[in-house]
Design a protein around this motif. Structure first.
Motif, PDB file in Angstrom:
ATOM      1  N   LEU A 238      -8.698 105.251   7.399  1.00 31.09           N
ATOM      2  CA  LEU A 238      -9.735 104.294   7.420  1.00 31.09           C
ATOM      3  C   LEU A 238     -11.066 104.662   6.938  1.00 31.09           C
ATOM      4  N   MET A 239     -11.353 106.066   7.068  1.00 27.98           N
ATOM      5  CA  MET A 239     -12.810 106.447   6.383  1.00 27.98           C
ATOM      6  C   MET A 239     -12.506 106.255   4.857  1.00 27.98           C
ATOM      7  N   GLU A 240     -11.472 106.629   4.473  1.00 29.46           N
ATOM      8  CA  GLU A 240     -11.126 106.282   2.693  1.00 29.46           C
ATOM      9  C   GLU A 240     -11.513 104.838   2.550  1.00 29.46           C
ATOM     10  N   GLU A 241     -10.916 104.054   3.257  1.00 27.69           N
ATOM     11  CA  GLU A 241     -11.144 102.400   2.834  1.00 27.69           C
ATOM     12  C   GLU A 241     -12.699 102.210   2.995  1.00 27.69           C
ATOM     13  N   THR A 242     -13.263 102.800   3.839  1.00 22.87           N
ATOM     14  CA  THR A 242     -14.679 102.296   4.365  1.00 22.87           C
ATOM     15  C   THR A 242     -15.447 102.911   2.837  1.00 22.87           C
ATOM     16  N   LEU A 243     -15.444 103.970   2.636  1.00 26.88           N
ATOM     17  CA  LEU A 243     -15.891 104.577   1.489  1.00 26.88           C
ATOM     18  C   LEU A 243     -15.644 103.734   0.101  1.00 26.88           C
ATOM     19  N   ASP A 244     -14.662 103.098  -0.242  1.00 26.39           N
ATOM     20  CA  ASP A 244     -14.146 102.376  -1.069  1.00 26.39           C
ATOM     21  C   ASP A 244     -15.090 101.466  -1.115  1.00 26.39           C
ATOM     22  N   ILE A 245     -15.261 100.575   0.017  1.00 24.61           N
ATOM     23  CA  ILE A 245     -16.056  99.502   0.216  1.00 24.61           C
ATOM     24  C   ILE A 245     -17.487  99.713  -0.224  1.00 24.61           C
TER      25      ILE A 245
END
Length: 324
Positions: A238-245
């Protein structure tokens, strides 16, 4: 400096007490037994850094206070759009509004140079309702790091942290920010003025967008989530996806996922604010913490499959428990 704290709950009363201790002209807007206790005995702060009591003016009627230099919002973000009658008496021509909220603020794309400048995020500014009450031009961003709880009416338990990072949406180091920073520091708090405050927003949001909904769905504490290998892996994803955004809107927070996980695990058996609200039957802070992030994924073309799944599950939880 004349400061009103609108919503003097756990964080608001803590900030107000510290500012008053530092010499600011502080006015708390509260209600119920909490207000009565503050009027009678002041705000008592129980802290590992030292206990203290402050006696700022407290009321349930902002009209008693009148226009101030700064309004510190201690309200939950989902109540901003309906806060007009409370905040209007506090606003002068140059009043700054500092929102001590979690998640994505309503002003996020205000003065953000790039393809999304001026874009409205419906989750936190539906049809512009929040901006009508809280003009983005008044906004000073704020990322709240301390953890506090109301132990009893008028008594705040300070668990950890003293940092309140603030900054202008446009990135300049303004006089209103430096004045507020000075007042916060005089009260014993840390208050850096950040030229890239959005990076701080994403650093905190990395944790909130993962731990808050998972804790609400599972009733687990932060340390439980971190020490269960599958859920720890889910948090990291979830953190990886958040950093992508974040990267797609121009932010590159300088922190590793593993460091963020270690920090969360170190908090121990702490219930997230969303789990506390669920157990108390209060409305969950989904709009700013979860829904707005998914909306930004839509805006930027990010896939974010795990964030979308968590959002769907938590929205259903809120609907089924009456906390939506």
């Amino acid at each position: 400096m004349k400061i009103a704290v609108l919503g003097a709950g756990a964080i608001g009363a803590f900030v107000g007490a510290a500012l008053h201790r530092g010499g600011a002209d502080v006015h708390l807007v509260a209600r119920g037994p909490h207000l009565q206790a503050i009027r009678e005995r002041g705000v008592s702060v129980l802290s590992p850094r030292g206990d203290f009591t402050a006696h700022p003016h407290a009321t349930d009627d902002p009209a008693e206070i009148g226009p101030v230099d700064v309004v510190f919002l201690g309200l939950k973000a989902h109540s901003y759009a309906s806060s007009g009658p409370l905040i209007e008496p506090l606003l002068g021509d140059h009043t700054a509004v500092v929102a001590g909220q979690n998640g994505i603020p309503w002003w996020y794309f205000h003065r953000l140079t790039g393809p999304y400048e001026g874009r409205r995020i419906e989750a936190v500014d539906p049809d512009g309702a929040t901006s009508k009450v809280l003009a983005p031009e008044r906004a000073v961003g704020c990322v709240v790091y301390p953890a506090t709880v109301i132990e009893s009416p008028g008594v705040i338990r300070h668990l950890e942290g003293t940092r309140f990072s603030i900054g202008e949406p446009g990135g300049e180091i303004s006089q209103r920010c430096t004045d507020l920073s000075d007042a916060m520091i005089a009260g014993g708090l840390k208050c850096p003025v950040e030229p890239n405050l959005r990076d701080d927003i994403w650093i905190k949001l990395m944790g909130n967008v993962a731990f808050n909904p998972i804790s609400a769905l599972t009733r687990a504490t932060m340390v439980d989530i971190c020490r269960h290998a599958p859920s720890r892996r889910l948090v990291a994803e979830l953190m990886e996806e958040t950093l992508d955004i974040a990267a797609r809107v121009g932010s590159t927070p300088d922190i590793s996922i593993e460091r963020r996980l270690r920090g969360a695990e170190g908090v121990g058996d702490h219930k997230t604010s969303m789990l506390q609200d669920l157990e108390a039957g209060k409305q969950l802070e989904l709009d700013a913490i979860v829904t707005a992030v998914v909306e930004m994924a839509d805006i930027t073309g990010a896939e974010a499959p795990r964030l979308r799944a968590i959002a769907a599950a938590t929205e259903l939880l809120a609907r089924s428990t009456g906390t939506d």
